[in-house]
Design an enzyme around this catalytic site. Structure first.
Site, PDB file in Angstrom:
ATOM      1  N   LYS A   4     -30.688  10.550 -49.670  1.00 51.98           N
ATOM      2  CA  LYS A   4     -31.091   9.241 -48.875  1.00 51.98           C
ATOM      3  C   LYS A   4     -29.839   8.101 -48.755  1.00 51.98           C
ATOM      4  CE  LYS A   4     -35.021   7.750 -50.813  1.00 51.98           C
ATOM      5  NZ  LYS A   4     -34.844   8.860 -51.959  1.00 51.98           N
ATOM      6  N   ARG A  57     -26.431  11.734 -61.899  1.00 56.61           N
ATOM      7  CA  ARG A  57     -25.683  11.483 -60.860  1.00 56.61           C
ATOM      8  C   ARG A  57     -25.278  10.002 -61.536  1.00 56.61           C
ATOM      9  NH1 ARG A  57     -30.254   8.309 -56.350  1.00 56.61           N
ATOM     10  NH2 ARG A  57     -31.714   8.618 -58.324  1.00 56.61           N
ATOM     11  N   ARG A  62     -43.213   3.736 -48.361  1.00 55.28           N
ATOM     12  CA  ARG A  62     -43.451   4.673 -49.486  1.00 55.28           C
ATOM     13  C   ARG A  62     -44.596   4.680 -49.442  1.00 55.28           C
ATOM     14  NH1 ARG A  62     -39.389   5.925 -54.180  1.00 55.28           N
ATOM     15  NH2 ARG A  62     -37.576   4.407 -52.916  1.00 55.28           N
ATOM     16  N   ARG A 118     -28.227   5.215 -64.024  1.00 56.96           N
ATOM     17  CA  ARG A 118     -29.502   4.607 -63.104  1.00 56.96           C
ATOM     18  C   ARG A 118     -30.512   5.041 -65.006  1.00 56.96           C
ATOM     19  NH1 ARG A 118     -31.532   5.183 -57.507  1.00 56.96           N
ATOM     20  NH2 ARG A 118     -33.919   5.424 -58.555  1.00 56.96           N
TER      21      ARG A 118
HETATM   22  P1  AP5 Z   1     -28.645  10.533 -53.883  1.00 60.99           P
HETATM   23  O1  AP5 Z   1     -28.387  10.274 -51.806  1.00 60.99           O
HETATM   24  O2  AP5 Z   1     -28.429   8.731 -54.446  1.00 60.99           O
HETATM   25  O3  AP5 Z   1     -29.885  10.230 -53.610  1.00 60.99           O
HETATM   26  P2  AP5 Z   1     -31.520   8.957 -53.004  1.00 60.99           P
HETATM   27  O4  AP5 Z   1     -32.333  10.198 -51.849  1.00 60.99           O
HETATM   28  O5  AP5 Z   1     -30.805   8.362 -52.470  1.00 60.99           O
HETATM   29  O6  AP5 Z   1     -32.402   9.296 -54.849  1.00 60.99           O
HETATM   30  P3  AP5 Z   1     -33.072   7.941 -55.368  1.00 60.99           P
HETATM   31  O7  AP5 Z   1     -32.702   8.511 -56.787  1.00 60.99           O
HETATM   32  O8  AP5 Z   1     -32.010   6.397 -55.362  1.00 60.99           O
HETATM   33  O9  AP5 Z   1     -34.677   7.734 -54.416  1.00 60.99           O
HETATM   34  P4  AP5 Z   1     -35.229   6.974 -55.479  1.00 60.99           P
HETATM   35  O10 AP5 Z   1     -36.225   6.818 -53.848  1.00 60.99           O
HETATM   36  O11 AP5 Z   1     -35.986   7.466 -56.343  1.00 60.99           O
HETATM   37  O12 AP5 Z   1     -35.136   5.314 -56.130  1.00 60.99           O
HETATM   38  P5  AP5 Z   1     -35.180   3.950 -54.907  1.00 60.99           P
HETATM   39  O13 AP5 Z   1     -34.051   2.795 -55.924  1.00 60.99           O
HETATM   40  O14 AP5 Z   1     -35.047   4.377 -53.330  1.00 60.99           O
HETATM   41  O15 AP5 Z   1     -28.447  11.566 -54.096  1.00 60.99           O
HETATM   42  C1  AP5 Z   1     -28.366  11.149 -55.508  1.00 60.99           C
HETATM   43  C2  AP5 Z   1     -27.404  12.677 -56.492  1.00 60.99           C
HETATM   44  O16 AP5 Z   1     -27.467  13.785 -55.577  1.00 60.99           O
HETATM   45  C3  AP5 Z   1     -26.452  12.094 -56.467  1.00 60.99           C
HETATM   46  O17 AP5 Z   1     -25.938  11.889 -57.342  1.00 60.99           O
HETATM   47  C4  AP5 Z   1     -25.761  12.983 -55.903  1.00 60.99           C
HETATM   48  O18 AP5 Z   1     -23.542  12.375 -55.282  1.00 60.99           O
HETATM   49  C5  AP5 Z   1     -26.365  14.062 -55.099  1.00 60.99           C
HETATM   50  N1  AP5 Z   1     -26.245  14.577 -53.614  1.00 60.99           N
HETATM   51  C6  AP5 Z   1     -26.663  13.531 -52.506  1.00 60.99           C
HETATM   52  N2  AP5 Z   1     -26.395  14.886 -52.261  1.00 60.99           N
HETATM   53  C7  AP5 Z   1     -26.827  16.033 -52.263  1.00 60.99           C
HETATM   54  C8  AP5 Z   1     -25.712  16.953 -51.833  1.00 60.99           C
HETATM   55  N3  AP5 Z   1     -26.270  17.730 -50.512  1.00 60.99           N
HETATM   56  N4  AP5 Z   1     -25.738  17.882 -52.870  1.00 60.99           N
HETATM   57  C9  AP5 Z   1     -25.479  18.079 -53.959  1.00 60.99           C
HETATM   58  N5  AP5 Z   1     -25.188  16.441 -54.651  1.00 60.99           N
HETATM   59  C10 AP5 Z   1     -25.534  16.041 -53.258  1.00 60.99           C
HETATM   60  O19 AP5 Z   1     -35.997   3.609 -55.773  1.00 60.99           O
HETATM   61  C11 AP5 Z   1     -36.153   3.039 -57.668  1.00 60.99           C
HETATM   62  C12 AP5 Z   1     -37.951   2.593 -57.558  1.00 60.99           C
HETATM   63  O20 AP5 Z   1     -37.035   1.632 -56.899  1.00 60.99           O
HETATM   64  C13 AP5 Z   1     -38.531   3.842 -57.428  1.00 60.99           C
HETATM   65  O21 AP5 Z   1     -38.776   3.982 -58.049  1.00 60.99           O
HETATM   66  C14 AP5 Z   1     -39.733   2.291 -56.973  1.00 60.99           C
HETATM   67  O22 AP5 Z   1     -39.860   1.855 -58.596  1.00 60.99           O
HETATM   68  C15 AP5 Z   1     -39.081   1.332 -56.799  1.00 60.99           C
HETATM   69  N6  AP5 Z   1     -39.257   1.283 -55.017  1.00 60.99           N
HETATM   70  C16 AP5 Z   1     -37.508   1.269 -54.057  1.00 60.99           C
HETATM   71  N7  AP5 Z   1     -39.040   1.462 -52.749  1.00 60.99           N
HETATM   72  C17 AP5 Z   1     -39.891   0.794 -52.598  1.00 60.99           C
HETATM   73  C18 AP5 Z   1     -40.727   0.713 -52.549  1.00 60.99           C
HETATM   74  N8  AP5 Z   1     -40.878   1.210 -50.714  1.00 60.99           N
HETATM   75  N9  AP5 Z   1     -42.335   0.822 -52.713  1.00 60.99           N
HETATM   76  C19 AP5 Z   1     -42.322   0.665 -53.745  1.00 60.99           C
HETATM   77  N10 AP5 Z   1     -41.259   0.741 -54.545  1.00 60.99           N
HETATM   78  C20 AP5 Z   1     -40.151   0.732 -54.453  1.00 60.99           C
HETATM   79 MG    MG Z   2     -31.344   6.220 -53.266  1.00 62.47          MG
END
Ligand code: AP5
Ligand code: MG
Length: 224
Positions: free
Chosen positions: A16, A128, A89, A161
């Site tokens: 994402k 990552r 979410r 992270r």
């Molecule tokens: P990346 O693009 O970073 O993936 P992502 O989908 O953004 O993954 P996240 O880990 O950021 O998602 P998340 O939803 O768990 O975390 P968030 O920060 O939103 O890609 C990942 C890796 O893969 C990278 O190394 C990249 O280079 C590689 N990659 C990407 N595409 C690729 C491809 N096609 N091929 C190969 N490699 C590839 O949330 C964190 C925390 O915040 C949550 O756990 C929760 O506690 C809180 N939070 C956030 N939003 C909310 C909400 N709305 N409600 C409640 N809690 C929330």
């Molecule tokens: Mg992300």
């Protein structure tokens, strides 16, 4: 660009953030990542950050009211053209979002679900690395930095992270399956959902997303 109010669904590690950064840079959309907003709040030591920290570290969901605090002010500034990454979410967040947009006579144009198999997600998350200064993403296995621990783009230090260790990553995936996956049906019911195969090269996923945003692929379909 036909679609300007865009939501990315997808499990942790689905890409994402990677895809939102690319699409937003090319098309002048605002990238709103609730994960990034919350990590910034934790770093700044704000009340919201203090309340969010333990849920984030354990891989659980942060309480809805904290999300509404950190997100909706920002969203109101850019409500005409944005990619939402990581929000909503759960159903109550989805309904609150619809309500807030509705009050401004706005609605979402499209919801893109990035579909990636579970074991690929775990490899992506645990490998990552992120630059502390510019936020660039790397991966230890297939996109490593030239010098270990040093960003190729700005020379900043890279880090892992806190929620990317394997146990926490698996917990995040189970939280996603329970709380967030049901939103696919919700958005499908609204005719907004398009599934993109996220298990392809980063460039191919970007191309497929661009086709969706250009209106070449319509709702309730699978692409890529
Ligand atoms: P990346 O693009 O970073 O993936 P992502 O989908 O953004 O993954 P996240 O880990 O950021 O998602 P998340 O939803 O768990 O975390 P968030 O920060 O939103 O890609 C990942 C890796 O893969 C990278 O190394 C990249 O280079 C590689 N990659 C990407 N595409 C690729 C491809 N096609 N091929 C190969 N490699 C590839 O949330 C964190 C925390 O915040 C949550 O756990 C929760 O506690 C809180 N939070 C956030 N939003 C909310 C909400 N709305 N409600 C409640 N809690 C929330
Ligand atoms: Mg992300």
């Amino acid at each position: 660009m036909i679609s300007r109010r865009v939501l990315f669904l997808g499990a942790p590690g689905a890409g994402k953030g990677t895809q939102a950064q690319r699409i937003c840079a090319e098309d002048s959309l605002a990238h709103l990542s609730t994960g990034d907003l919350l990590r910034a709040a934790v770093k700044a030591g704000t009340d919201a950050g203090k309340r969010a920290q333990s849920a984030m570290e354990s891989g659980g969901l942060v309480q809805d009211d904290i999300l509404f605090d950190v997100l909706f002010d920002r969203l109101s500034e850019v409500s005409d053209a944005f990619v939402l990454d990581g929000f909503p979410r759960n159903l109550s967040q989805a309904e609150e979002l619809a309500d807030r947009l509705n009050r401004s006579n706005l609605s979402l144009d499209v919801v893109i679900d990035l579909d990636v198999p579970e074991e690929a997600l775990i490899r992506r998350l645990t490998g990552r690395r992120i630059c502390k200064l510019c936020g660039s993403n790397f991966h230890q296995e297939w996109a490593p930095t030239a010098v270990e621990g040093v960003c190729d783009h700005c020379g900043g230090d890279t880090y892992q992270r806190a929620d990317d260790d394997e146990a926490t990553a698996r917990h995040r995936l189970s939280v996603y399956q329970k709380e967030t996956e049901p939103l696919k049906r919700y958005y499908e019911g609204l005719g907004l959902l398009v599934t993109v195969n996220g298990d392809q090269s980063i460039d191919r996923v970007t191309n497929d997303i661009r086709e969706v945003l250009l209106g070449e692929v319509s709702g309730e379909s699978k692409h890529g």
